[in-house]
Motif scaffolding. Sequence first.
Motif, mmCIF file in Angstrom:
data_model
loop_
_atom_site.group_PDB
_atom_site.id
_atom_site.type_symbol
_atom_site.label_atom_id
_atom_site.label_comp_id
_atom_site.label_asym_id
_atom_site.label_seq_id
_atom_site.Cartn_x
_atom_site.Cartn_y
_atom_site.Cartn_z
ATOM 1 N N TRP A 80 0.843 -1.189 0.000
ATOM 2 C CA TRP A 80 0.000 0.000 0.000
ATOM 3 C C TRP A 80 0.881 1.242 0.000
ATOM 4 N N THR A 81 0.630 2.155 -0.923
ATOM 5 C CA THR A 81 1.417 3.375 -1.048
ATOM 6 C C THR A 81 1.431 4.173 0.241
ATOM 7 N N ILE A 82 0.295 4.302 0.897
ATOM 8 C CA ILE A 82 0.225 5.113 2.110
ATOM 9 C C ILE A 82 1.149 4.560 3.188
ATOM 10 N N GLU A 83 1.258 3.252 3.295
ATOM 11 C CA GLU A 83 2.149 2.659 4.300
ATOM 12 C C GLU A 83 3.608 2.964 3.982
ATOM 13 N N THR A 84 3.960 2.915 2.714
ATOM 14 C CA THR A 84 5.331 3.226 2.305
ATOM 15 C C THR A 84 5.655 4.684 2.579
ATOM 16 N N LEU A 85 4.734 5.579 2.268
ATOM 17 C CA LEU A 85 4.964 6.999 2.524
ATOM 18 C C LEU A 85 5.130 7.277 4.013
ATOM 19 N N ARG A 86 4.308 6.647 4.831
ATOM 20 C CA ARG A 86 4.457 6.822 6.278
ATOM 21 C C ARG A 86 5.825 6.340 6.753
ATOM 22 N N GLU A 87 6.224 5.153 6.271
ATOM 23 C CA GLU A 87 7.501 4.577 6.683
ATOM 24 C C GLU A 87 8.678 5.467 6.289
ATOM 25 N N LEU A 88 8.683 5.937 5.040
ATOM 26 C CA LEU A 88 9.794 6.765 4.579
ATOM 27 C C LEU A 88 9.810 8.125 5.261
ATOM 28 N N THR A 89 8.645 8.700 5.489
ATOM 29 C CA THR A 89 8.575 9.990 6.175
ATOM 30 C C THR A 89 9.143 9.877 7.584
ATOM 31 N N LEU A 90 8.806 8.804 8.277
ATOM 32 C CA LEU A 90 9.334 8.579 9.620
ATOM 33 C C LEU A 90 10.835 8.297 9.581
ATOM 34 N N ARG A 91 11.263 7.452 8.660
ATOM 35 C CA ARG A 91 12.672 7.071 8.575
ATOM 36 C C ARG A 91 13.579 8.272 8.308
ATOM 37 N N TYR A 92 13.107 9.186 7.459
ATOM 38 C CA TYR A 92 13.938 10.332 7.080
ATOM 39 C C TYR A 92 13.458 11.645 7.702
ATOM 40 N N SER A 93 12.746 11.573 8.796
ATOM 41 C CA SER A 93 12.155 12.774 9.402
ATOM 42 C C SER A 93 13.195 13.843 9.744
ATOM 43 N N SER A 94 14.405 13.439 10.089
ATOM 44 C CA SER A 94 15.409 14.436 10.480
ATOM 45 C C SER A 94 16.104 15.086 9.285
ATOM 46 N N SER A 95 16.007 14.486 8.104
ATOM 47 C CA SER A 95 16.734 15.035 6.955
ATOM 48 C C SER A 95 15.850 15.404 5.767
ATOM 49 N N LEU A 96 14.573 15.046 5.814
ATOM 50 C CA LEU A 96 13.679 15.270 4.681
ATOM 51 C C LEU A 96 13.284 16.741 4.590
ATOM 52 N N GLU A 97 13.450 17.311 3.398
ATOM 53 C CA GLU A 97 13.018 18.679 3.137
ATOM 54 C C GLU A 97 11.712 18.628 2.363
ATOM 55 N N GLY A 98 10.641 19.098 2.956
ATOM 56 C CA GLY A 98 9.346 19.066 2.297
ATOM 57 C C GLY A 98 8.785 17.664 2.220
ATOM 58 N N LYS A 99 7.742 17.525 1.425
ATOM 59 C CA LYS A 99 7.106 16.223 1.259
ATOM 60 C C LYS A 99 7.878 15.371 0.259
ATOM 61 N N ILE A 100 7.657 14.091 0.342
ATOM 62 C CA ILE A 100 8.185 13.155 -0.645
ATOM 63 C C ILE A 100 7.450 13.392 -1.966
ATOM 64 N N GLY A 101 8.166 13.295 -3.080
ATOM 65 C CA GLY A 101 7.530 13.353 -4.392
ATOM 66 C C GLY A 101 7.095 11.943 -4.785
ATOM 67 N N LEU A 102 5.806 11.750 -4.994
ATOM 68 C CA LEU A 102 5.273 10.444 -5.371
ATOM 69 C C LEU A 102 4.984 10.446 -6.866
ATOM 70 N N VAL A 103 5.748 9.677 -7.623
ATOM 71 C CA VAL A 103 5.613 9.639 -9.081
ATOM 72 C C VAL A 103 4.666 8.507 -9.456
ATOM 73 N N ILE A 104 3.579 8.856 -10.144
ATOM 74 C CA ILE A 104 2.650 7.840 -10.639
ATOM 75 C C ILE A 104 2.307 8.147 -12.097
ATOM 76 N N GLY A 105 1.927 7.127 -12.820
ATOM 77 C CA GLY A 105 1.529 7.318 -14.211
ATOM 78 C C GLY A 105 0.188 8.017 -14.307
ATOM 79 N N ARG A 106 0.053 8.878 -15.308
ATOM 80 C CA ARG A 106 -1.234 9.576 -15.500
ATOM 81 C C ARG A 106 -2.369 8.597 -15.727
ATOM 82 N N ASP A 107 -2.045 7.422 -16.254
ATOM 83 C CA ASP A 107 -3.078 6.421 -16.504
ATOM 84 C C ASP A 107 -3.665 5.882 -15.198
#
Length: 194
Positions: A83-110
């Motif tokens: 699930w994308t939301i679980e991955t985003l939560r995990e990465l946001t927490l993992r990199y909370s001290s170094s992340l600038e802004g939100k993660i960019g989530l790349v998805i196909g327009r389709d």
Amino acid sequence: MTLAVLGGSFNPVHNGHLSLARTVHSLLGYERVFLIPAASPPHKALSSGATPEQRLEMLRLAVAGEAWLEVDDCEIQRGGTSWTIETLRELTLRYSSSLEGKIGLVIGRDLASGFSQWREADLIPHFADIILAGRPGGDQNSAPEFPHRLLANDLVDASSSDIRSRIREKASWESLVPEAVYRYILDNALYQNS
């Protein structure tokens, strides 16, 4: 650090994936781009022919020498449906001290038209800036009703399903993947009967 993620089955990774990652890095300026292979995609069956470990190894071979481009195996390690939301939560927490802004989530327009059906779709924009990329044969003119940014990327005519089909049919496919991935697929006799 600015971070963008591109998920998928990567079964196998191909030049279209890498071209898209390079565009996100160079055009949008993300310092790091993660390719994240799904353990089990929620919206399609994962085709056979390569194990999760083999898909990871092909990705690692494909990104070798690109310091800004990395493979993250969090979804395979987590197992189950990816699930994308679980991955985003995990990465946001993992990199909370170094992340600038939100993660960019790349998805196909389709995929944009079905986005509202994704697990906790309403929360995804809280964790990520959604970047819509064009895909060959996909709907390039959809106007999604969620915050997003359109990416002017080259449409590389390559797909994992086409590559698997070409391998089975003994048709030419070597130009669609990096050389190291081509050698790995041959050396391990992948996708010949999938």
